[in-house]
Structures are given as C-alpha cells and as structure tokens.
Design a protein around this motif. Sequence first.
Motif, PDB file in Angstrom:
ATOM      1  N   ALA A 218     -37.778  -3.621 -15.213  1.00  0.00           N
ATOM      2  CA  ALA A 218     -38.391  -2.309 -15.462  1.00  0.00           C
ATOM      3  C   ALA A 218     -38.035  -1.815 -16.861  1.00  0.00           C
ATOM      4  CB  ALA A 218     -37.923  -1.306 -14.404  1.00  0.00           C
ATOM      5  N   ALA A 219     -36.794  -2.060 -17.290  1.00  0.00           N
ATOM      6  CA  ALA A 219     -36.360  -1.618 -18.622  1.00  0.00           C
ATOM      7  C   ALA A 219     -37.125  -2.345 -19.720  1.00  0.00           C
ATOM      8  CB  ALA A 219     -34.857  -1.851 -18.779  1.00  0.00           C
ATOM      9  N   ARG A 220     -37.488  -3.608 -19.460  1.00  0.00           N
ATOM     10  CA  ARG A 220     -38.276  -4.354 -20.452  1.00  0.00           C
ATOM     11  C   ARG A 220     -39.736  -3.908 -20.461  1.00  0.00           C
ATOM     12  NH1 ARG A 220     -34.651  -8.571 -18.810  1.00  0.00           N
ATOM     13  NH2 ARG A 220     -35.991  -9.113 -17.038  1.00  0.00           N
ATOM     14  N   SER A 221     -40.176  -3.319 -19.356  1.00  0.00           N
ATOM     15  CA  SER A 221     -41.578  -2.921 -19.238  1.00  0.00           C
ATOM     16  C   SER A 221     -41.837  -1.502 -19.738  1.00  0.00           C
ATOM     17  CB  SER A 221     -42.031  -3.019 -17.770  1.00  0.00           C
ATOM     18  OG  SER A 221     -41.904  -4.356 -17.295  1.00  0.00           O
ATOM     19  N   PHE A 222     -40.818  -0.626 -19.653  1.00  0.00           N
ATOM     20  CA  PHE A 222     -41.023   0.775 -19.992  1.00  0.00           C
ATOM     21  C   PHE A 222     -39.964   1.256 -20.978  1.00  0.00           C
ATOM     22  CE2 PHE A 222     -42.567   0.228 -15.576  1.00  0.00           C
ATOM     23  CZ  PHE A 222     -43.917   0.474 -15.811  1.00  0.00           C
ATOM     24  N   GLN A 223     -40.422   1.810 -22.075  1.00  0.00           N
ATOM     25  CA  GLN A 223     -39.532   2.257 -23.151  1.00  0.00           C
ATOM     26  C   GLN A 223     -38.525   3.287 -22.666  1.00  0.00           C
ATOM     27  OE1 GLN A 223     -39.362   0.978 -26.206  1.00  0.00           O
ATOM     28  NE2 GLN A 223     -37.637   2.332 -26.711  1.00  0.00           N
ATOM     29  N   ASP A 224     -38.959   4.191 -21.771  1.00  0.00           N
ATOM     30  CA  ASP A 224     -38.063   5.255 -21.326  1.00  0.00           C
ATOM     31  C   ASP A 224     -36.917   4.747 -20.459  1.00  0.00           C
ATOM     32  OD1 ASP A 224     -40.394   4.841 -19.551  1.00  0.00           O
ATOM     33  OD2 ASP A 224     -39.353   6.269 -18.249  1.00  0.00           O
ATOM     34  N   LEU A 225     -36.991   3.488 -20.014  1.00  0.00           N
ATOM     35  CA  LEU A 225     -35.908   2.911 -19.209  1.00  0.00           C
ATOM     36  C   LEU A 225     -35.095   1.871 -19.982  1.00  0.00           C
ATOM     37  CD1 LEU A 225     -37.781   2.336 -15.811  1.00  0.00           C
ATOM     38  CD2 LEU A 225     -36.183   4.175 -16.369  1.00  0.00           C
ATOM     39  N   SER A 226     -35.444   1.666 -21.252  1.00  0.00           N
ATOM     40  CA  SER A 226     -34.853   0.553 -22.009  1.00  0.00           C
ATOM     41  C   SER A 226     -33.332   0.643 -22.138  1.00  0.00           C
ATOM     42  CB  SER A 226     -35.478   0.470 -23.403  1.00  0.00           C
ATOM     43  OG  SER A 226     -35.272   1.670 -24.125  1.00  0.00           O
ATOM     44  N   ASN A 227     -32.794   1.852 -22.143  1.00  0.00           N
ATOM     45  CA  ASN A 227     -31.341   2.005 -22.284  1.00  0.00           C
ATOM     46  C   ASN A 227     -30.652   2.408 -20.983  1.00  0.00           C
ATOM     47  OD1 ASN A 227     -31.304   1.437 -25.111  1.00  0.00           O
ATOM     48  ND2 ASN A 227     -32.112   3.499 -25.493  1.00  0.00           N
ATOM     49  N   HIS A 228     -31.395   2.352 -19.895  1.00  0.00           N
ATOM     50  CA  HIS A 228     -30.812   2.754 -18.606  1.00  0.00           C
ATOM     51  C   HIS A 228     -30.294   1.507 -17.875  1.00  0.00           C
ATOM     52  CE1 HIS A 228     -30.087   5.266 -15.155  1.00  0.00           C
ATOM     53  NE2 HIS A 228     -30.766   4.450 -14.391  1.00  0.00           N
ATOM     54  N   LYS A 229     -29.006   1.248 -18.018  1.00  0.00           N
ATOM     55  CA  LYS A 229     -28.413   0.029 -17.449  1.00  0.00           C
ATOM     56  C   LYS A 229     -27.079   0.331 -16.782  1.00  0.00           C
ATOM     57  CE  LYS A 229     -30.691  -2.831 -20.934  1.00  0.00           C
ATOM     58  NZ  LYS A 229     -30.532  -3.806 -22.036  1.00  0.00           N
ATOM     59  N   PRO A 230     -27.075   1.121 -15.717  1.00  0.00           N
ATOM     60  CA  PRO A 230     -25.815   1.503 -15.063  1.00  0.00           C
ATOM     61  C   PRO A 230     -25.089   0.336 -14.414  1.00  0.00           C
ATOM     62  CG  PRO A 230     -27.696   2.167 -13.728  1.00  0.00           C
ATOM     63  CD  PRO A 230     -28.244   1.715 -15.049  1.00  0.00           C
ATOM     64  N   LEU A 231     -25.821  -0.694 -14.033  1.00  0.00           N
ATOM     65  CA  LEU A 231     -25.188  -1.829 -13.356  1.00  0.00           C
ATOM     66  C   LEU A 231     -24.442  -2.745 -14.319  1.00  0.00           C
ATOM     67  CD1 LEU A 231     -28.032  -2.373 -10.853  1.00  0.00           C
ATOM     68  CD2 LEU A 231     -25.659  -2.545 -10.169  1.00  0.00           C
ATOM     69  N   SER A 232     -24.710  -2.594 -15.624  1.00  0.00           N
ATOM     70  CA  SER A 232     -24.045  -3.468 -16.600  1.00  0.00           C
ATOM     71  C   SER A 232     -22.536  -3.224 -16.649  1.00  0.00           C
ATOM     72  CB  SER A 232     -24.650  -3.267 -17.995  1.00  0.00           C
ATOM     73  OG  SER A 232     -24.427  -1.941 -18.453  1.00  0.00           O
ATOM     74  N   LYS A 233     -22.106  -2.047 -16.184  1.00  0.00           N
ATOM     75  CA  LYS A 233     -20.675  -1.703 -16.218  1.00  0.00           C
ATOM     76  C   LYS A 233     -19.970  -2.020 -14.900  1.00  0.00           C
ATOM     77  CE  LYS A 233     -21.665   2.100 -19.412  1.00  0.00           C
ATOM     78  NZ  LYS A 233     -21.618   3.578 -19.615  1.00  0.00           N
ATOM     79  N   ILE A 234     -20.707  -2.554 -13.952  1.00  0.00           N
ATOM     80  CA  ILE A 234     -20.140  -2.862 -12.633  1.00  0.00           C
ATOM     81  C   ILE A 234     -19.867  -4.365 -12.540  1.00  0.00           C
ATOM     82  CG2 ILE A 234     -20.544  -2.818 -10.140  1.00  0.00           C
ATOM     83  CD1 ILE A 234     -20.246  -0.051 -11.278  1.00  0.00           C
ATOM     84  N   LYS A 235     -18.653  -4.722 -12.147  1.00  0.00           N
ATOM     85  CA  LYS A 235     -18.328  -6.143 -11.995  1.00  0.00           C
ATOM     86  C   LYS A 235     -19.118  -6.735 -10.835  1.00  0.00           C
ATOM     87  CE  LYS A 235     -13.668  -6.046 -13.953  1.00  0.00           C
ATOM     88  NZ  LYS A 235     -12.225  -6.325 -13.702  1.00  0.00           N
TER      89      LYS A 235
END
Length: 438
Positions: A218-235
């Motif tokens: 979804a982040a690759r498809s929509f600009q408004d989600l491009s920086n929304h990555k909350p799971l990247s900080k979860i092990k």
Amino acid sequence: MATIKITLDKRADHTTKDKKFPLVLRIGHDRKTRDIPFNLHLKESQYDFSTGKITGILNATRHTKRTRKTFSDVDLWIDENEGEIKNWEMARLKSEIEQHFFKKSPSRTILNYGGVYLNRLRMEGRFSTVDSYESALKTLVKYRRHLKGLENKPIKTLYEIKDNKMLPLDEFNDFDMEIKAIDYSFVRNFKAYLINRTQSKNTPNIYLRSIQAIMNDAARSFQDLSNHKPLSKIKKQSFENAPAPITIEDINTIRNLELEPNTPIWHTRNYLLFMFNNMGMNHFDMAVIKRFQFEDDRIKYFRKKTHYEGDYFSVLQSDEALEIIKYYLNDQEDNDYLFPIIPNSTTPERLHRVNKDKVKLFNKYASRIAELVGIDKKITTYTIRDTWTNIGLDMGIDIRKISSGLGHSSVQVTEKHYGKSVSTKILDEINAKITQES
C-alpha cells in the motif's frame, strides 16, 4: 480524456427540504461519472452555470473564488497528466482529486487494500500466499473483536469474490481500520495478544510479516502512505524449529511394519516412504504430482514453495518408490493426480486448504505408525524431510548437495536450519578423540 464540470447534484435523496442541492465537481472518465461535493447547498437561482458565480449566501464571493480556483487547478492537472490518467480506473482518479484538491484524506483500510493485494496474488496463482496473508488479517479482525469485548468466533473467510475482485464481507466492516491508524502502539499490543494466544514462537511473527507485506505494498501504491511503516520497528525474527529426525533403522522398521492393505494408515506409510525416497519431498508437492510428470522412471516437478525461483527437479525413482507408484497407476488421464490424496475436481483456489486438511490426516496416521513400531517421537511431514537430510549429513555428503536436494535458495538457508546438527556431530567427534582413554 477525463472531463470535469461544476454542477448541482439533483438526486432526490440529496435534496434538502428547502429545495437546495449539493454543489459538486462532476468527473467524467472511463464512461462513468462521480461527484465530489464542495460542502455547499444552493438553490438553482444561486448558481450561474455560465460564469460559475455564486450569489445569495454568506461569503458568496469567497465561495465563488474557491470553486473557480478548484475547477481551474483540477482542469490544468488533468491536462498535464492526461497520458497517465487515461490508464486509471475512475476510483483512483476520484481519490487523487479528493486528496490533492479537496484536502480529503483518502480511505485506505487494511481489509479493503488487503483485498486488492490478495486478489493480485490470486490472479498470479499464488494461492498458498493468499491463504497465509488472509489468515493474518483474520487474526487482526479477531483482535479488533477482542478490543470490543466480543466473542472470538471462527472466521471462515473475510472476502467474497465478485466481478473478479476480492471484497470484504459486510459483517467485518466494524472491525476494519484505516492503515494510518495502525501505529506503533497498536502493533505492539497486537503482537502481545498474538504471543498470549499462540503456542508457536513463529506464528505471531509470521502474521506480523504478512500484514507488513500488505502495508508495504500500500505504501508503494499511495504517496500518503509512503512513510507509514509502524511494523518496521517491531522485531519479527524467525525461530528455526529444531529438526526432529528419525533414524534409517526407524525407516526400515516402518518399511517392515505389517499393515492391512488399502487402509488409511497403509496409504500413509506409502506416502511417507515415497516422500523419503524423493529427497524428503514436501507433502503438497507429492499431493499435486500429475500422471504426466512420471516418465522414464522419473518424477519431474517444480517445488511449489519456491517455483518462482525456478526450482525444478527430475528425480530418478528408487525400486521402492516405483513399487509405490505402480500400485497407484490406474489408467489416469495425463492431468489427473498420481496419488489419490486431493480430488481431481479441486479448484486451484482451494488446493492449499484441502492439502492442509490432508496433512493433518497424514500426521495423525504417521503418529499412529510411530506408536506401532515403538518410535518415541512424533512423526510429521517435516520429520521425513529432516530425516532425509540428517541421514545424508551422517553419511558425510557435502551440505551443498544436501541444500540442492532440499530446494533451498542457498547453502546458508540449510546451515541455518541444520547447522546445529552439523556442529553437534563435529563437536561430538572432537570430544571423543580428545577424551578417549589411552
């Protein structure tokens, strides 16, 4: 080419009691029309269609300037991006205009976009991935139910396939949520919920990685989600399950076990030995072998788990495997399954789920076989793969050759899973030499 105009929406259900109508920007594209409201309700006499002038309301001049500017900006944008826009669906065009010119945050919910992503995977024939990702979304819905204090009942499916799309079922609308609302705090609590409810260390992380895959797309498809990555900080690390092989002596005992022919446990023994004779073949790969794939005493197949990587095998069958195959040859058509595990009428979409049920059945009877021969271990489909690997390592076969037979993407994958077994054998040999009595 897309077209726009400012007009009044005169549909009866949009008309106010005092005969006012919503002022809208009407979009025409792909033989469809859609309206975006300006949040103004006007009588017909209060809007001049030829000049775009608004009269008879508070701040009429400011509203006139705003609507004219919006029209001009959208018209120019459509003209400048005509080549790209002509390939868009109406839903995307409307969403882009709302976002850029009406400052309206688009609705990007996890179930809605999940359906878009899973449908793409379905069209590619990646049904096992679809099943896995939908399972992750089901746990998210269950967690949302849990937060609302509702009963945690089983979910058969989240979607219906309609007009070649995967659409969320209405009953789950209340448990859907905006992707942007899935923040770090929510994910941490969701992970804790998963850990508390599952026995496997890997299951929570598998679910989290699946949801992350959907959100990343979804982040690759929509600009408004491009920086929304909350799971990247979860092990979300994987924990390798310790291999639990049996020995070649155990295999021989199973071979010699007296079983009544044509019974479920007898068929399970045949399948177990066939998998062992074929480099610890995956149960699904065995279940979907078709008659035409057996030729010149060879089984030729692409490993389902890694066939996108081109993992093709042509395995010369042992005498034992040939005897098993010979029993099941019964004038099948070329495209019929070789083994009577999955019905030939099973659709591609259902193959993975049907196989999961068959694996449970296999594991049930395999455990019964273990009891009958006195093997104090649980035998599953994975046991056969681990056993083939362990016997090969015991024989001193190069781990690179073992890795190739397993269909692993690299030797590192094999070492990660079986490295402890190799290290243990080496250390045992060293310790025995050092500590031996003189």
